[in-house]
Design a protein around this motif. Structure first.
Motif, PDB file in Angstrom:
ATOM      1  N   UNK A 229       0.834  -1.191   0.000  1.00  0.00           N
ATOM      2  CA  UNK A 229       0.000   0.000   0.000  1.00  0.00           C
ATOM      3  C   UNK A 229       0.867   1.237   0.000  1.00  0.00           C
ATOM      4  N   UNK A 230       0.210   2.382  -0.056  1.00  0.00           N
ATOM      5  CA  UNK A 230       0.957   3.627  -0.040  1.00  0.00           C
ATOM      6  C   UNK A 230       0.295   4.671  -0.909  1.00  0.00           C
ATOM      7  N   UNK A 231       0.922   5.835  -0.964  1.00  0.00           N
ATOM      8  CA  UNK A 231       0.379   6.940  -1.748  1.00  0.00           C
ATOM      9  C   UNK A 231       1.508   7.745  -2.362  1.00  0.00           C
TER      10      UNK A 231
ATOM     11  N   UNK B 173      -7.074   9.447 -12.628  1.00  0.00           N
ATOM     12  CA  UNK B 173      -5.906   8.555 -12.655  1.00  0.00           C
ATOM     13  C   UNK B 173      -5.323   8.380 -11.257  1.00  0.00           C
ATOM     14  N   UNK B 174      -5.266   9.469 -10.478  1.00  0.00           N
ATOM     15  CA  UNK B 174      -4.736   9.370  -9.116  1.00  0.00           C
ATOM     16  C   UNK B 174      -5.652   8.531  -8.234  1.00  0.00           C
ATOM     17  N   UNK B 175      -6.956   8.699  -8.386  1.00  0.00           N
ATOM     18  CA  UNK B 175      -7.901   7.878  -7.623  1.00  0.00           C
ATOM     19  C   UNK B 175      -7.754   6.401  -7.999  1.00  0.00           C
ATOM     20  N   UNK B 176      -7.627   6.128  -9.287  1.00  0.00           N
ATOM     21  CA  UNK B 176      -7.486   4.733  -9.731  1.00  0.00           C
ATOM     22  C   UNK B 176      -6.207   4.122  -9.172  1.00  0.00           C
ATOM     23  N   UNK B 177      -5.106   4.891  -9.154  1.00  0.00           N
ATOM     24  CA  UNK B 177      -3.839   4.391  -8.601  1.00  0.00           C
ATOM     25  C   UNK B 177      -3.990   4.037  -7.121  1.00  0.00           C
ATOM     26  N   UNK B 178      -4.649   4.911  -6.380  1.00  0.00           N
ATOM     27  CA  UNK B 178      -4.825   4.668  -4.947  1.00  0.00           C
ATOM     28  C   UNK B 178      -5.685   3.438  -4.688  1.00  0.00           C
TER      29      UNK B 178
ATOM     30  N   UNK C 262      -3.618  12.815   0.853  1.00  0.00           N
ATOM     31  CA  UNK C 262      -3.925  11.384   0.965  1.00  0.00           C
ATOM     32  C   UNK C 262      -5.416  11.091   1.107  1.00  0.00           C
ATOM     33  N   UNK C 263      -6.256  11.924   0.514  1.00  0.00           N
ATOM     34  CA  UNK C 263      -7.697  11.648   0.554  1.00  0.00           C
ATOM     35  C   UNK C 263      -8.001  10.311  -0.116  1.00  0.00           C
ATOM     36  N   UNK C 264      -7.428  10.086  -1.285  1.00  0.00           N
ATOM     37  CA  UNK C 264      -7.706   8.846  -2.017  1.00  0.00           C
ATOM     38  C   UNK C 264      -7.151   7.641  -1.262  1.00  0.00           C
ATOM     39  N   UNK C 265      -5.955   7.777  -0.706  1.00  0.00           N
ATOM     40  CA  UNK C 265      -5.354   6.700   0.081  1.00  0.00           C
ATOM     41  C   UNK C 265      -6.226   6.358   1.284  1.00  0.00           C
TER      42      UNK C 265
ATOM     43  N   UNK D  51      -8.199   2.834   2.050  1.00  0.00           N
ATOM     44  CA  UNK D  51      -7.986   2.050   3.264  1.00  0.00           C
ATOM     45  C   UNK D  51      -9.295   1.849   4.031  1.00  0.00           C
ATOM     46  N   UNK D  52     -10.168   2.851   4.009  1.00  0.00           N
ATOM     47  CA  UNK D  52     -11.480   2.683   4.633  1.00  0.00           C
ATOM     48  C   UNK D  52     -12.273   1.597   3.927  1.00  0.00           C
ATOM     49  N   UNK D  53     -12.196   1.606   2.602  1.00  0.00           N
ATOM     50  CA  UNK D  53     -12.877   0.570   1.825  1.00  0.00           C
ATOM     51  C   UNK D  53     -12.288  -0.805   2.116  1.00  0.00           C
ATOM     52  N   UNK D  54     -10.967  -0.874   2.249  1.00  0.00           N
ATOM     53  CA  UNK D  54     -10.310  -2.147   2.567  1.00  0.00           C
ATOM     54  C   UNK D  54     -10.785  -2.682   3.911  1.00  0.00           C
TER      55      UNK D  54
END
Length: 260
Positions: free
Chosen positions: A86-88, A101-106, A149-152, A156-159
């Motif tokens: 994981x990471x951002x 693209x940034x959201x998809x990467x996260x 790190x909003x997307x990250x 993680x919340x979804x995970x």
């Protein structure tokens, strides 16, 4: 009395296993006699003896397939899957800087890598009637940092939610699913991050350390966690000693999150 975690001979896959928490987990479990296949985008500079390393990008479906196939060939079967990767790398500047693209990467790195690894390896655990899956989440799921790190944090919340749901589905089939939620861990990447902050703020390493702790609202323990401390918690949770624990999330953050 020797508190044996009973991990000798267990077949373990660790994602993100060459740096930071993942590397600490690999070292700890290897020392306890587990057989390990560790995956990451690149091979480690100082590999642990008897650990089988697989270079694969788990942010892609193709990378997951390659990692799973290599792990199966080496181990012959899987008893424990530890999803650390994981990471951002998102730019600073808040939500407006994060395009699709940034959201998809996260999401691909922090959520879908685990979903795909689970989907590939869980059926064999169900078939053998036993197994453990551990997901490394983050306190950012409840304490998000808005700047970069909003997307990250969202991934993680979804995970965490996915992990809880999965635990309910497979507990009756002999498979435990647990979560570890670290706060700030002083990994190699964290040290590099602090160097950048120190340069920008005109301070030293310790000054940058204090700035990060202030941004988190303070760490009552007075320091970030060490990778080995997180690895110790993970080693216990995936061991037979924790045989009645499933569906739970364990925070290791020095008291950063002010409520439980």
């Amino acid at each position: 009395m020797n508190f044996d975690l009973q991990l000798a001979g267990k077949r373990v896959v660790v994602t993100g296993g060459t740096r930071g928490v993942g590397a600490a987990v690999v070292e700890r479990l290897s020392g306890l006699g587990a057989r390990i296949a560790a995956t990451a985008r690149s091979l480690p500079k100082a590999p642990v003896d008897d650990v089988h390393y697989v270079a694969a990008d788990l942010a892609t479906a193709e990378g997951v397939r390659a990692a799973v196939e290599a792990a199966r060939r080496h181990l012959g079967g899987i008893d424990i899957l530890i999803n650390v990767v994981g990471g951002s790398s998102a730019p600073a500047g808040g939500f407006a800087r994060l395009d699709d693209a940034e959201w998809a990467k996260a999401l691909d790195l922090n959520l879908m890598s685990a979903v795909r690894m689970d989907r590939a390896l869980l059926p064999s655990m169900i078939a053998q009637g036993s197994g453990v899956i551990l997901h490394v989440t983050s306190i950012q799921r409840v304490l998000p940092l808005h700047d970069a790190t909003i997307a990250y944090a969202s991934a993680k919340a979804a995970l965490s939610t996915y992990s809880k749901a999965l635990s309910k589905e497979v507990a009756s089939k002999g498979v435990r699913v647990v979560r570890v939620s670290p706060g700030w861990v002083e990994t190699e990447a964290s040290v590099e991050f602090l160097a950048g902050i120190a340069a920008n703020a005109g301070t030293d390493h310790e000054g940058a350390r204090q700035l990060v702790m202030q941004a988190l609202g303070g760490i009552p323990l007075g320091r970030p966690a060490k990778p080995g401390e997180v690895a110790d918690l993970i080693a216990f949770l995936v061991s037979p000693r924790a045989g009645s624990i499933t569906g739970a999330e364990y925070t290791i953050d020095g008291g950063t999150v002010p409520t439980t």
